[in-house]
Design a protein around this motif. Structure first.
Motif, PDB file in Angstrom:
ATOM      1  N   TYR A   1      42.960  40.907  59.699  1.00 55.98           N
ATOM      2  CA  TYR A   1      42.131  41.731  60.589  1.00 55.98           C
ATOM      3  C   TYR A   1      42.993  42.676  61.413  1.00 55.98           C
ATOM      4  O   TYR A   1      42.662  43.841  61.597  1.00 55.98           O
ATOM      5  N   VAL A   2      44.125  42.164  61.902  1.00 55.15           N
ATOM      6  CA  VAL A   2      45.013  43.000  62.697  1.00 55.15           C
ATOM      7  C   VAL A   2      45.568  44.131  61.845  1.00 55.15           C
ATOM      8  O   VAL A   2      45.642  45.285  62.263  1.00 55.15           O
ATOM      9  N   GLY A   3      45.969  43.795  60.605  1.00 54.02           N
ATOM     10  CA  GLY A   3      46.483  44.827  59.719  1.00 54.02           C
ATOM     11  C   GLY A   3      45.454  45.900  59.449  1.00 54.02           C
ATOM     12  O   GLY A   3      45.757  47.080  59.432  1.00 54.02           O
ATOM     13  N   ASN A   4      44.213  45.499  59.254  1.00 55.98           N
ATOM     14  CA  ASN A   4      43.162  46.462  58.972  1.00 55.98           C
ATOM     15  C   ASN A   4      42.945  47.431  60.118  1.00 55.98           C
ATOM     16  O   ASN A   4      42.570  48.579  59.911  1.00 55.98           O
ATOM     17  N   THR A   5      43.127  46.960  61.357  1.00 59.53           N
ATOM     18  CA  THR A   5      42.960  47.853  62.505  1.00 59.53           C
ATOM     19  C   THR A   5      43.889  49.045  62.386  1.00 59.53           C
ATOM     20  O   THR A   5      43.475  50.199  62.543  1.00 59.53           O
ATOM     21  N   THR A   6      45.155  48.802  62.100  1.00 58.65           N
ATOM     22  CA  THR A   6      46.118  49.890  61.970  1.00 58.65           C
ATOM     23  C   THR A   6      45.822  50.743  60.745  1.00 58.65           C
ATOM     24  O   THR A   6      45.867  51.972  60.803  1.00 58.65           O
ATOM     25  N   GLU A   7      45.501  50.096  59.641  1.00 60.25           N
ATOM     26  CA  GLU A   7      45.280  50.829  58.396  1.00 60.25           C
ATOM     27  C   GLU A   7      44.080  51.778  58.489  1.00 60.25           C
ATOM     28  O   GLU A   7      44.167  52.947  58.114  1.00 60.25           O
ATOM     29  N   HIS A   8      42.977  51.280  59.006  1.00 63.56           N
ATOM     30  CA  HIS A   8      41.763  52.098  59.035  1.00 63.56           C
ATOM     31  C   HIS A   8      41.813  53.176  60.114  1.00 63.56           C
ATOM     32  O   HIS A   8      41.079  54.165  60.039  1.00 63.56           O
ATOM     33  N   LEU A   9      42.649  53.001  61.115  1.00 61.76           N
ATOM     34  CA  LEU A   9      42.810  54.035  62.132  1.00 61.76           C
ATOM     35  C   LEU A   9      43.334  55.336  61.537  1.00 61.76           C
ATOM     36  O   LEU A   9      43.064  56.418  62.052  1.00 61.76           O
ATOM     37  N   LEU A  10      44.085  55.236  60.444  1.00 64.08           N
ATOM     38  CA  LEU A  10      44.698  56.418  59.846  1.00 64.08           C
ATOM     39  C   LEU A  10      43.679  57.480  59.493  1.00 64.08           C
ATOM     40  O   LEU A  10      43.963  58.677  59.574  1.00 64.08           O
ATOM     41  N   TYR A  11      42.486  57.067  59.087  1.00 61.78           N
ATOM     42  CA  TYR A  11      41.500  58.013  58.575  1.00 61.78           C
ATOM     43  C   TYR A  11      40.484  58.433  59.635  1.00 61.78           C
ATOM     44  O   TYR A  11      39.565  59.174  59.341  1.00 61.78           O
ATOM     45  N   GLN A  12      40.677  57.965  60.873  1.00 62.17           N
ATOM     46  CA  GLN A  12      39.751  58.311  61.942  1.00 62.17           C
ATOM     47  C   GLN A  12      40.430  58.975  63.130  1.00 62.17           C
ATOM     48  O   GLN A  12      39.785  59.707  63.881  1.00 62.17           O
ATOM     49  N   MET A  13      41.708  58.719  63.311  1.00 67.44           N
ATOM     50  CA  MET A  13      42.407  59.264  64.467  1.00 67.44           C
ATOM     51  C   MET A  13      42.682  60.755  64.312  1.00 67.44           C
ATOM     52  O   MET A  13      43.026  61.221  63.231  1.00 67.44           O
ATOM     53  N   PRO A  14      42.567  61.503  65.407  1.00 65.74           N
ATOM     54  CA  PRO A  14      42.911  62.928  65.349  1.00 65.74           C
ATOM     55  C   PRO A  14      44.412  63.159  65.371  1.00 65.74           C
ATOM     56  O   PRO A  14      44.890  64.208  64.940  1.00 65.74           O
ATOM     57  N   GLY A  15      45.162  62.197  65.861  1.00 67.29           N
ATOM     58  CA  GLY A  15      46.607  62.364  65.967  1.00 67.29           C
ATOM     59  C   GLY A  15      47.371  61.541  64.949  1.00 67.29           C
ATOM     60  O   GLY A  15      47.037  61.513  63.770  1.00 67.29           O
ATOM     61  N   SER A  16      48.394  60.829  65.419  1.00 70.13           N
ATOM     62  CA  SER A  16      49.316  60.123  64.529  1.00 70.13           C
ATOM     63  C   SER A  16      49.495  58.678  64.970  1.00 70.13           C
ATOM     64  O   SER A  16      49.197  58.312  66.113  1.00 70.13           O
ATOM     65  N   VAL A  17      50.012  57.874  64.057  1.00 64.39           N
ATOM     66  CA  VAL A  17      50.307  56.469  64.323  1.00 64.39           C
ATOM     67  C   VAL A  17      51.789  56.215  64.089  1.00 64.39           C
ATOM     68  O   VAL A  17      52.356  56.655  63.094  1.00 64.39           O
ATOM     69  N   LEU A  18      52.417  55.518  65.023  1.00 61.51           N
ATOM     70  CA  LEU A  18      53.771  55.002  64.829  1.00 61.51           C
ATOM     71  C   LEU A  18      53.648  53.490  64.753  1.00 61.51           C
ATOM     72  O   LEU A  18      53.313  52.840  65.754  1.00 61.51           O
ATOM     73  N   ALA A  19      53.850  52.936  63.567  1.00 58.26           N
ATOM     74  CA  ALA A  19      53.637  51.517  63.327  1.00 58.26           C
ATOM     75  C   ALA A  19      54.959  50.751  63.413  1.00 58.26           C
ATOM     76  O   ALA A  19      55.931  51.116  62.740  1.00 58.26           O
ATOM     77  N   ILE A  20      54.956  49.712  64.238  1.00 62.84           N
ATOM     78  CA  ILE A  20      56.168  48.935  64.501  1.00 62.84           C
ATOM     79  C   ILE A  20      56.020  47.565  63.869  1.00 62.84           C
ATOM     80  O   ILE A  20      55.022  46.857  64.108  1.00 62.84           O
ATOM     81  N   ARG A  21      56.992  47.178  63.132  1.00 62.56           N
ATOM     82  CA  ARG A  21      56.958  45.871  62.446  1.00 62.56           C
ATOM     83  C   ARG A  21      57.634  44.822  63.318  1.00 62.56           C
ATOM     84  O   ARG A  21      58.648  45.103  63.968  1.00 62.56           O
ATOM     85  N   PRO A  22      57.087  43.587  63.372  1.00 62.19           N
ATOM     86  CA  PRO A  22      57.758  42.532  64.135  1.00 62.19           C
ATOM     87  C   PRO A  22      59.132  42.231  63.560  1.00 62.19           C
ATOM     88  O   PRO A  22      59.403  42.487  62.373  1.00 62.19           O
ATOM     89  N   GLU A  23      60.017  41.738  64.412  1.00 60.01           N
ATOM     90  CA  GLU A  23      61.327  41.353  63.933  1.00 60.01           C
ATOM     91  C   GLU A  23      61.177  40.190  62.954  1.00 60.01           C
ATOM     92  O   GLU A  23      60.430  39.244  63.195  1.00 60.01           O
ATOM     93  N   THR A  24      61.902  40.274  61.850  1.00 61.18           N
ATOM     94  CA  THR A  24      61.869  39.192  60.874  1.00 61.18           C
ATOM     95  C   THR A  24      62.917  38.161  61.225  1.00 61.18           C
ATOM     96  O   THR A  24      63.991  38.480  61.725  1.00 61.18           O
ATOM     97  N   THR A  25      62.559  36.905  60.989  1.00 62.03           N
ATOM     98  CA  THR A  25      63.492  35.834  61.322  1.00 62.03           C
ATOM     99  C   THR A  25      64.187  35.325  60.070  1.00 62.03           C
ATOM    100  O   THR A  25      63.738  35.557  58.959  1.00 62.03           O
TER     101      THR A  25
END
Length: 301
Positions: free
Chosen positions: A277-301
């Motif tokens: 669900y969290v991933g979908n929030t970022t993904e679907h925003l791409l096609y609705q936002m007027p501006g841009s997205v900077l997506a940050i990945r959590p640090e991998t352990t």
């Protein structure tokens, strides 16, 4: 995260204008970073049907034309004094090739234009942008046509719910990335959190005797308190704190339009179980936002 040193921009030469390249030029100029521009040329659908000799000539022709197009886009940036290199590659799998470049180059940010993909097509295929959101190790800046090439307002979208630890490493990384971008662009930095009351209704609270309205109100007050406390720690001015009510995708889109946000900095979580669900929030925003997205990945352990 300090000033950017290496930027990787992926362009689609089928588009006559690249907002991502314009944004990359701004960042390279402001941070004195080296900019590498990559164009991936996919074989045509008829490629397997061609004879080998014809394939070689066809590929060479495509690559020559693509290099000329890319040089035409990068030439003016070099004349402005920017450190710009460019490359065209023949890629049957652009996703894999881009990931390989990211691993070898280790860029501070990967920039790419948002690819407009219809909802029907997204049902049957996974867009390249979504694949990169899930797999790209570097911060991924997906640039839309709206907004300023030189960002004026940047917002860090955090999740400060108590059960997810307000002062989480991912929240810190989001704010750090947003602050770095804001400092380099001399832009306003905003902090935003979306609370969805309906998520309380949909959750499993059968063991509670309190009414849904009381429970939602208590959770809203708790999340608002956590958010404001986190904003205090980050030193965000009062007028740049935004606690939103409603489904994250809809409220964040409306927020970016009303406030005039050029870049929304968000976290991205690998799609496993309920985290989809969290991933979908970022993904679907791409096609609705007027501006841009900077997506940050959590640090991998």
């Amino acid at each position: 995260m300090g000033h950017y040193q290496r930027l990787l921009t992926v362009v689609d030469l089928r588009q006559r204008h690249s907002a991502a390249l314009q944004r990359a030029a701004v960042l390279a100029r402001e941070s004195d970073a080296a900019l590498h521009v990559l164009a991936c040329i996919e074989p045509p659908w008829s490629w397997p049907l061609l004879e080998h000799e014809v394939r070689d000539k066809t590929r060479d022709g495509f690559l020559l034309e693509a290099r000329q197009q890319l040089d035409a886009q990068c030439g003016p940036l070099r004349h402005q004094g920017l450190n710009v290199t460019s490359q065209v590659i023949w890629a049957a799998d652009p996703h894999a090739e881009i990931l390989r470049y990211v691993e070898e180059m280790q860029p501070d940010v990967v920039l790419k234009d948002v690819e407009q993909v219809s909802e029907l097509r997204r049902t049957f295929t996974t867009p390249l942008d979504w694949q990169l959101l899930r797999d790209c190790a570097a911060p991924l800046h997906l640039v839309g046509e709206g907004g300023h090439a030189h960002p004026k307002r940047i917002a860090a979208a955090v999740d400060t719910a108590s059960d997810k630890t307000p002062d989480s490493p991912l929240n810190r990384r989001i704010v750090e990335a947003a602050n770095t971008l804001a400092l380099q662009c001399d832009a306003e930095l905003h902090l935003v959190h979306a609370f969805d009351p309906m998520a309380v209704f949909l959750g499993d609270f059968s063991g509670f005797s309190a009414s849904w309205a009381d429970l939602a109100g208590d959770l809203q007050a708790s999340e608002r308190s956590d958010f404001l406390h986190f904003a205090d720690e980050c030193g965000v001015p009062q007028d740049r704190r935004h606690f939103l009510l409603g489904p994250p995708t809809l409220t964040l889109v409306e927020f970016t339009r009303e406030v005039g946000i050029d870049v929304l900095v968000m976290g991205r979580i690998q799609r496993r179980g309920l985290q989809r669900y969290v991933g979908n929030t970022t993904e679907h925003l791409l096609y609705q936002m007027p501006g841009s997205v900077l997506a940050i990945r959590p640090e991998t352990t």
